[in-house]
Scaffold this motif. Structure first.
Motif, PDB file in Angstrom:
ATOM      1  N   ILE A 146      52.543  23.333 -17.050  1.00 57.34           N
ATOM      2  CA  ILE A 146      51.479  22.529 -16.462  1.00 57.34           C
ATOM      3  C   ILE A 146      50.211  23.381 -16.447  1.00 57.34           C
ATOM      4  N   SER A 147      49.129  22.825 -17.013  1.00 54.02           N
ATOM      5  CA  SER A 147      47.890  23.584 -17.123  1.00 54.02           C
ATOM      6  C   SER A 147      46.694  22.721 -16.736  1.00 54.02           C
ATOM      7  N   ASP A 148      45.689  23.374 -16.087  1.00 52.79           N
ATOM      8  CA  ASP A 148      44.441  22.683 -15.759  1.00 52.79           C
ATOM      9  C   ASP A 148      43.295  23.172 -16.642  1.00 52.79           C
ATOM     10  N   GLY A 149      43.640  23.913 -17.684  1.00 47.33           N
ATOM     11  CA  GLY A 149      42.629  24.444 -18.585  1.00 47.33           C
ATOM     12  C   GLY A 149      42.189  25.848 -18.243  1.00 47.33           C
ATOM     13  N   LYS A 150      42.387  26.263 -16.992  1.00 44.20           N
ATOM     14  CA  LYS A 150      42.007  27.601 -16.562  1.00 44.20           C
ATOM     15  C   LYS A 150      43.226  28.483 -16.312  1.00 44.20           C
ATOM     16  N   GLN A 151      44.244  27.866 -15.768  1.00 42.84           N
ATOM     17  CA  GLN A 151      45.480  28.595 -15.525  1.00 42.84           C
ATOM     18  C   GLN A 151      46.668  27.655 -15.754  1.00 42.84           C
ATOM     19  N   SER A 152      47.806  28.256 -15.993  1.00 47.70           N
ATOM     20  CA  SER A 152      49.001  27.450 -16.264  1.00 47.70           C
ATOM     21  C   SER A 152      50.226  28.058 -15.596  1.00 47.70           C
TER      22      SER A 152
END
Length: 350
Positions: A326-332
């Protein structure tokens, strides 16, 4: 013997005398190097091959038939061990192991033409699970477990074993029919009646059993496991492939690659590789991306008795890897699951 010349394509056997002890020199291909080597072994370790074996060659093409004897019983015990390791986003791991054994045998009652009349003996079932240092076992050869949630499983398994089904199979390994299921269903229904009182619950359990234990399921299983060599026959070193659905919808396919490694000394050995190539599914919702990747790899061997055509041993290692991210684009964050399985038939040692 008539087929010694053909067998010489795989190995050459020369009997020699050494200190009054008969030995045999066997020339074969070393699977590690691919080079031809000659080894000397005791003569009594070289299996005698019948004049007309079940797995035989014609002009270098090997085919598989069955030459079973009336009154004889042939074993088919399946064993699977799964060790699963899960790693959470913080790197913490959890391990769990499960084992299952199904013991059965096949007794040849009669042979009419090219059709065998066989009694399928359902002998025993065993399941175990180990997690966090605790092991639970459900074994039909042992007494009923004390835990209430295991009593139902034991009762069903116990009712399934000790039964006999009738099977018709031709000499090419095609399973024609399997009958006798109604008696088994009635026995299971009677056994769960001591635990379940609600009629709908009992019918639900029986319906679930009928979906997994019926003529079609067993015919498919035996047709797949008892006969591996293609009907057209194959040469030593020849490869062939079989593809099956790995999910109900047929979107995921598992591929098994086979190769006839050798036929000789009374044994036909087949190598197995393949699996499910790595596949990644991604779904995005807003800034969040959810991805799931999975793959499966298998590797092992299957051995058949050259004289009878019956499976003597299977040992296949299967590794399944699944990674969920699961990633928010900054961290996963990722969760990883790895399952190492051993799938055996007639295991000499686990």
């Amino acid at each position: 013997m008539k087929n010694i010349a053909a067998l010489a394509l795989i190995s050459t056997i020369v009997l020699v005398s050494c200190n009054k002890k008969e030995t045999a020199k066997i020339t074969k291909v070393d699977p590690k190097t691919g080079k031809t080597i000659t080894v000397e072994v005791p003569a009594d370790s070289v299996a005698k091959v019948a004049e007309n074996p079940a797995i035989k060659d014609s002009a270098g093409i090997y085919t598989q038939n069955f030459k079973l004897e009336k009154g004889k019983t042939y074993p088919l015990t399946t064993y699977q061990r799964d060790t699963k390791t899960m790693t959470d986003p913080q790197g913490k791991t959890m391990n769990g192991t499960s084992e299952s054994t199904d013991e059965m045998s096949f007794t040849v009652n009669d042979i009419k033409g090219n059709v065998y009349d066989i009694t399928l003996n359902l002998i025993a079932k065993r399941n175990s699970q180990t997690s966090q240092g605790k092991t639970i076992v459900v074994d039909t050869k042992q007494s009923i477990p004390k835990e209430n949630d295991l009593k139902m499983i034991w009762n069903i398994n116990k009712a399934l074993t000790g039964n006999k089904l009738n099977m018709k199979m031709d000499t090419k390994g095609n399973v024609i029919s399997i009958t006798g299921f109604d008696a088994v269903y009635n026995k299971v229904l009677s056994s769960i009646g001591t635990i379940l009182k609600d009629k709908n619950e009992k019918e639900s359990v029986l319906a679930s059993l009928k979906e997994s234990f019926n003529e079609k399921v067993l015919k498919d299983q035996f047709n797949k496991n008892l006969t591996i060599i293609p009907k057209k026959g194959v040469k030593i070193g020849e490869k062939w492939t079989n593809t099956e659905n790995a999910d109900a919808g047929g979107k995921i396919k598992v591929t098994s690659n086979y190769i006839l490694k050798s036929v000789g000394n009374g044994v036909a050995e087949i190598g197995v590789t393949g699996g499910i190539p790595k596949k990644t599914d991604k779904q995005k919702q807003g800034e969040i991306t959810h991805s799931l990747s999975s793959e499966l790899a298998q590797n092992g061997t299957i051995k058949f008795d050259q004289n009878t055509g019956w499976i003597t041993n299977q040992n296949i290692k299967v590794v399944t890897t699944q990674i969920e991210t699961i990633s928010d684009g900054k961290q996963s964050q990722s969760m990883k699951s790895v399952s190492n399985s051993s799938v055996m038939v007639n295991p000499s040692a686990k």
